[in-house]
Design an enzyme around this catalytic site. Structure first.
Site, PDB file in Angstrom:
ATOM      1  N   GLU A   1      31.659  48.312  43.688  1.00  0.00           N
ATOM      2  CA  GLU A   1      32.902  47.564  43.905  1.00  0.00           C
ATOM      3  C   GLU A   1      33.963  47.992  42.886  1.00  0.00           C
ATOM      4  O   GLU A   1      33.681  48.131  41.707  1.00  0.00           O
ATOM      5  CB  GLU A   1      32.598  46.067  43.747  1.00  0.00           C
ATOM      6  CG  GLU A   1      33.739  45.175  44.110  1.00  0.00           C
ATOM      7  CD  GLU A   1      33.588  43.791  43.462  1.00  0.00           C
ATOM      8  OE1 GLU A   1      34.593  43.071  43.435  1.00  0.00           O
ATOM      9  OE2 GLU A   1      32.477  43.472  42.976  1.00  0.00           O
TER      10      GLU A   1
ATOM     11  N   GLY B   1      42.361  37.505  40.212  1.00  0.00           N
ATOM     12  CA  GLY B   1      43.042  38.790  40.288  1.00  0.00           C
ATOM     13  C   GLY B   1      42.911  39.384  41.679  1.00  0.00           C
ATOM     14  O   GLY B   1      43.903  39.787  42.291  1.00  0.00           O
TER      15      GLY B   1
ATOM     16  N   SER C   1      39.968  33.986  36.207  1.00  0.00           N
ATOM     17  CA  SER C   1      38.729  34.677  36.573  1.00  0.00           C
ATOM     18  C   SER C   1      39.053  35.973  37.288  1.00  0.00           C
ATOM     19  O   SER C   1      40.183  36.216  37.707  1.00  0.00           O
ATOM     20  CB  SER C   1      37.893  33.790  37.493  1.00  0.00           C
ATOM     21  OG  SER C   1      38.489  33.762  38.769  1.00  0.00           O
ATOM     22  N   LYS C   2      38.025  36.789  37.435  1.00  0.00           N
ATOM     23  CA  LYS C   2      38.167  38.064  38.113  1.00  0.00           C
ATOM     24  C   LYS C   2      38.631  37.831  39.558  1.00  0.00           C
ATOM     25  O   LYS C   2      39.435  38.561  40.095  1.00  0.00           O
ATOM     26  CB  LYS C   2      36.810  38.766  38.081  1.00  0.00           C
ATOM     27  CG  LYS C   2      36.777  40.088  38.767  1.00  0.00           C
ATOM     28  CD  LYS C   2      35.454  40.743  38.524  1.00  0.00           C
ATOM     29  CE  LYS C   2      34.923  41.551  39.694  1.00  0.00           C
ATOM     30  NZ  LYS C   2      35.705  41.707  40.862  1.00  0.00           N
ATOM     31  N   ARG C   3      38.087  36.753  40.141  1.00  0.00           N
ATOM     32  CA  ARG C   3      38.430  36.470  41.536  1.00  0.00           C
ATOM     33  C   ARG C   3      39.928  36.159  41.731  1.00  0.00           C
ATOM     34  O   ARG C   3      40.505  36.490  42.745  1.00  0.00           O
ATOM     35  CB  ARG C   3      37.579  35.326  42.089  1.00  0.00           C
ATOM     36  CG  ARG C   3      36.516  35.872  43.039  1.00  0.00           C
ATOM     37  CD  ARG C   3      35.653  34.785  43.600  1.00  0.00           C
ATOM     38  NE  ARG C   3      34.995  34.050  42.511  1.00  0.00           N
ATOM     39  CZ  ARG C   3      34.893  32.740  42.488  1.00  0.00           C
ATOM     40  NH1 ARG C   3      35.392  32.014  43.458  1.00  0.00           N
ATOM     41  NH2 ARG C   3      34.250  32.145  41.503  1.00  0.00           N
TER      42      ARG C   3
END
Ligand code: GLU
Length: 507
Positions: A288, A269, A265-267
């Site tokens: 962001e 990263g 997921s993006k998180r």
């Protein structure tokens, strides 16, 4: 006759393209090129509520950076233009009407409240699924329960409506996925999906199937998250009467977190400090910023190679593949079923391998930009020589600057460990003599620097091991680094002597 290979990458412009999406695009590209086919970019932007400005440009820029440009599609034109779904509304309406006329779809006039009430009713009745389907549709306000006059009346009154697919009960829907094999689902698990929304826009399913058909798509290669939709798509092909020309499906394995636990997921990263987007992206609403592989110093060749191996392998030991070689070796048969761990360390390794082969002069332009910013004067030749010495020792181009500071600044500190072990009177005397001997040299090359050193060592009757590390520390401040003699040649005679004298005075 074998069908011409035509594949498409069909992103929805809802934000930055995730690296998994880039892999999907790459596999489509490789498959198209391998089979002398056509790679198409179609933008699926019918969900106006999720549209994010800039996302389409981002996708195009990513393809340009990686060198996997479409043959046909948005920004490239082609026989099936327009390739942006929001510009194809009339087409979808026409085909939705065709399904209604064939008794395969119907109008539904239910309000959100009525839909909620239906779900509540089904919940109370302990129904397995609280959905609009062959059973519940009979209790709702739609063109199957109202008589023709009533239907005409509500439509004339402009009561908002949607068009739903009329899914028959108890049908087996099967497809053979090129990666997963046979997939069979009962139509009882498919609800009467909305095909056209009340804003006159088609839903993803309708637009996707119609376009794949009209654009003669031969293979649908997409992420595993779309596998649950595939039976519905098969049903649509059947209801339209297009089953004979239905594309083949290939659903790609998921990209997993580096530890294999769950979807990347993006998180992840953000948390672990690596990019999950190809290019830097600034969210247009919240502002962001998310980092991009490009801005972090990853080379396009490395990203292509890295991504190709996330879910595919050539079946040999070879790991380094140019894009051209990937095209030659790629095959859907060699795509894995199981998820692929996103091992960023492997990505770095690929980058290192490719960085070594970038010409010194190319890297030098990047270094020169940094040096200009830092107000450091340096010739193009010297910058190229520094890049040549450093590129094997770093992972990213910008590290040539961050870890190669000693080329530009006299050391202020000296590696303690080496000083303790190697900085003694004997070493100091020899190093001092070396500085003197250097001053007599004309043009200082790396070979000359070495032969002068050998002369000095011989005079003192000691081996290189006694002084090499001390000499390196005196000149660079560091315990390790590229070969010292070429470093001396790059620094030049005056600078080297100055540094040795400074070290002898200050350590
Ligand atoms: N628009 C879908 C997406 O965003 C396309 C899925 C497909 O390839 O069918 O991924």
């Amino acid at each position: 006759m074998k069908k011409e290979v035509r594949v498409r990458f069909a992103p929805s412009p809802t934000g930055a393209l995730h690296i998994g999406g880039v892999r999907t695009a790459l596999y489509n590209y490789l498959f198209a090129k391998k089979n002398n086919g056509t790679f198409i970019l179609r933008i699926e932007d019918t969900d106006q509520t999720r549209y994010v400005p800039g996302a389409e440009e981002y996708i195009k820029e990513t393809f340009k950076w990686l060198g996997i440009e479409p043959d046909e599609g948005v920004g490239h034109g082609g026989p099936h233009a327009p390739y942006r779904q929001s510009e194809r509304k009339d087409i979808y309406l026409k085909y939705a009407q065709q399904l209604i006329d064939a008794g395969r779809a119907y109008y539904a006039f239910d309000t959100p409240e009525e839909l909620d009430a239906m779900r509540e009713r089904l919940k109370q009745a302990k129904a397995d699924n609280q959905v609009y389907d062959s059973l519940s549709r009979q209790t709702m306000r739609n063109s199957l329960t109202l008589d023709a006059d009533e239907v005409k009346q509500v439509i004339d009154q402009k009561v908002p409506y949607v068009i739903r697919l009329k899914v028959d009960r108890n049908q087996e829907i099967g497809l053979v996925d090129m990666i997963r094999g046979q997939v069979t689902v009962s139509s009882d698990h498919i609800d009467d999906k909305v095909l056209m929304k009340s804003d006159g826009m088609p839903t993803y399913h309708l637009a996707n199937v119609i376009d794949d058909h009209l654009m003669n798509i031969s293979h649908v290669i997409r992420g595993e998250e779309w596998l649950p939709s595939a039976p519905l798509h098969v049903l649509l092909y059947q209801y339209f009467g297009w089953a004979d020309s239905m594309p083949q499906f290939a659903h790609l394995p998921l990209l997993l977190k580096p530890d294999g636990n769950g979807k990347l997921s993006k998180r992840d990263g953000d948390k672990h400090g690596y990019p999950v987007f190809p290019l830097e992206w600034t969210d247009p609403t919240g502002g962001e910023k998310s980092m991009g592989f490009r801005e972090q110093g990853y080379l396009p060749e490395a990203i292509l190679n890295f991504l190709a191996f996330l879910g595919w392998n050539p079946g040999t030991e070879q790991e380094l593949f140019t894009l051209h070689e990937l095209v030659q070796h790629f095959s859907i048969e060699r795509i894995n079923k199981s998820g692929a761990k996103f091992d960023i360390e492997k990505g770095k390794w690929f980058n290192q391998q490719y960085l070594k082969n970038v010409p010194d002069t190319t890297l030098a332009s990047g270094l020169m930009t940094i040096l200009t910013r830092e107000n450091i004067s340096c010739s193009q030749e010297k910058a190229a020589a520094i890049c040549g010495l450093m590129k094997e020792r770093v992972t990213f181009p910008q590290e040539i600057w961050t870890t190669g500071q000693f080329f530009f600044f006299q050391p202020e500190a000296y590696d303690e460990k080496v000083i303790q072990k190697k900085w003694n009177e004997e070493a100091k005397t020899i190093i001092g003599d070396y500085a003197k001997a250097l001053s007599a040299a004309d043009t200082l090359t790396s070979d000359l620097a070495l032969s002068i050193l050998h002369d000095v060592l011989e005079r003192h009757g000691v081996g290189a091991g006694k002084v090499m590390q001390a000499l390196r520390v005196a000149i660079t401040g560091l315990a390790g680094g590229p070969d010292l003699m070429p470093v001396i040649a790059v620094l030049g005679k005056e600078e080297t002597i100055k540094r040795i004298e400074h070290a002898l005075k200050s350590i």
